[in-house]
Motif scaffolding. Structure first.
Motif, PDB file in Angstrom:
ATOM      1  N   SER A   1       0.836  -1.200   0.000  1.00  0.00           N
ATOM      2  CA  SER A   1       0.000   0.000   0.000  1.00  0.00           C
ATOM      3  C   SER A   1       0.874   1.254   0.000  1.00  0.00           C
ATOM      4  O   SER A   1       2.065   1.207   0.339  1.00  0.00           O
ATOM      5  CB  SER A   1      -0.910   0.012   1.240  1.00  0.00           C
ATOM      6  N   LYS A   2       0.264   2.397  -0.331  1.00  0.00           N
ATOM      7  CA  LYS A   2       0.990   3.674  -0.312  1.00  0.00           C
ATOM      8  C   LYS A   2       1.491   3.982   1.100  1.00  0.00           C
ATOM      9  O   LYS A   2       2.577   4.524   1.268  1.00  0.00           O
ATOM     10  CB  LYS A   2       0.094   4.805  -0.803  1.00  0.00           C
TER      11      LYS A   2
ATOM     12  N   SER B   1       5.382   4.533   2.081  1.00  0.00           N
ATOM     13  CA  SER B   1       5.777   5.745   2.792  1.00  0.00           C
ATOM     14  C   SER B   1       6.499   5.394   4.090  1.00  0.00           C
ATOM     15  O   SER B   1       7.533   5.985   4.418  1.00  0.00           O
ATOM     16  CB  SER B   1       4.534   6.595   3.082  1.00  0.00           C
TER      17      SER B   1
END
Length: 175
Positions: free
Chosen positions: A2-3, A7
């Motif tokens: 996932s983003k 991150s």
């Protein structure tokens, strides 16, 4: 991934490299003094180590009782020459700075080795789908490289991450 996971892995890797560099900056020692203090030998070879799709600028060999860093001068020199007239003065590197940033990068990998755990291992595993409902857990090995770049940037007081110079070089080589 996932983003949020991406991150997390990037930001934590950058943070770890930066914080580790700050510890060593407080010692007021340069990279050569740190290598000497940790009994790390380094050599500069006049050649380059080329693979199919990339040129290696340096590598490190860990042994139980010693550690050796090899820097490939031809590769370092090519980066220096490429950036001399293309980058703003504030981003230019001397050949000495280019060597030192590569030594700092490899020194960070030594610190990982010495600690017994890499940044990739510290940050946890992700699940990769293999087949149907099966998945395997793996380390995000790029985290160690990101942290080493962050360490070198901070320790060498660069304005950009060192891989910027590689990317700039590759762009101008049309690769």
């Amino acid at each position: 991934m996932s983003k949020e996971q991406i991150s997390y892995f990037i930001n934590e890797s950058l943070r770890i490299g930066k914080e580790e560099a700050q510890k060593y900056l407080l010692s007021h020692k340069n990279i050569y003094q740190l290598l000497d203090e940790h009994k790390i030998c380094y050599e500069v070879k006049k050649t380059k180590k080329q693979y199919e799709n990339f040129v290696l600028r340096g590598d490190i060999n860990f042994k139980k009782e010693s550690c050796n860093i090899t820097i490939y001068d031809e590769s370092i020199h090519s980066i220096y020459l490429d950036h001399r007239h293309r980058l703003p003065k504030s981003l230019e590197l001397s050949e000495k700075q280019a060597l030192e940033l590569h030594l700092a990068h490899e020194f960070f990998h030594f610190l990982e080795f010495k600690s017994g755990v890499t940044v990739s291992e510290r940050l946890g595993k992700i699940k990769l789908p293999v087949l149907l409902n099966f998945a395997r857990k793996v380390d995000v090995i790029e985290c160690s490289e990101i942290a080493a770049h962050s360490f070198a940037k901070q320790f060498c007081r660069l304005k950009v991450l060192p891989n910027y110079y590689d990317l700039h070089y590759l762009y101008h080589q049309n690769k």
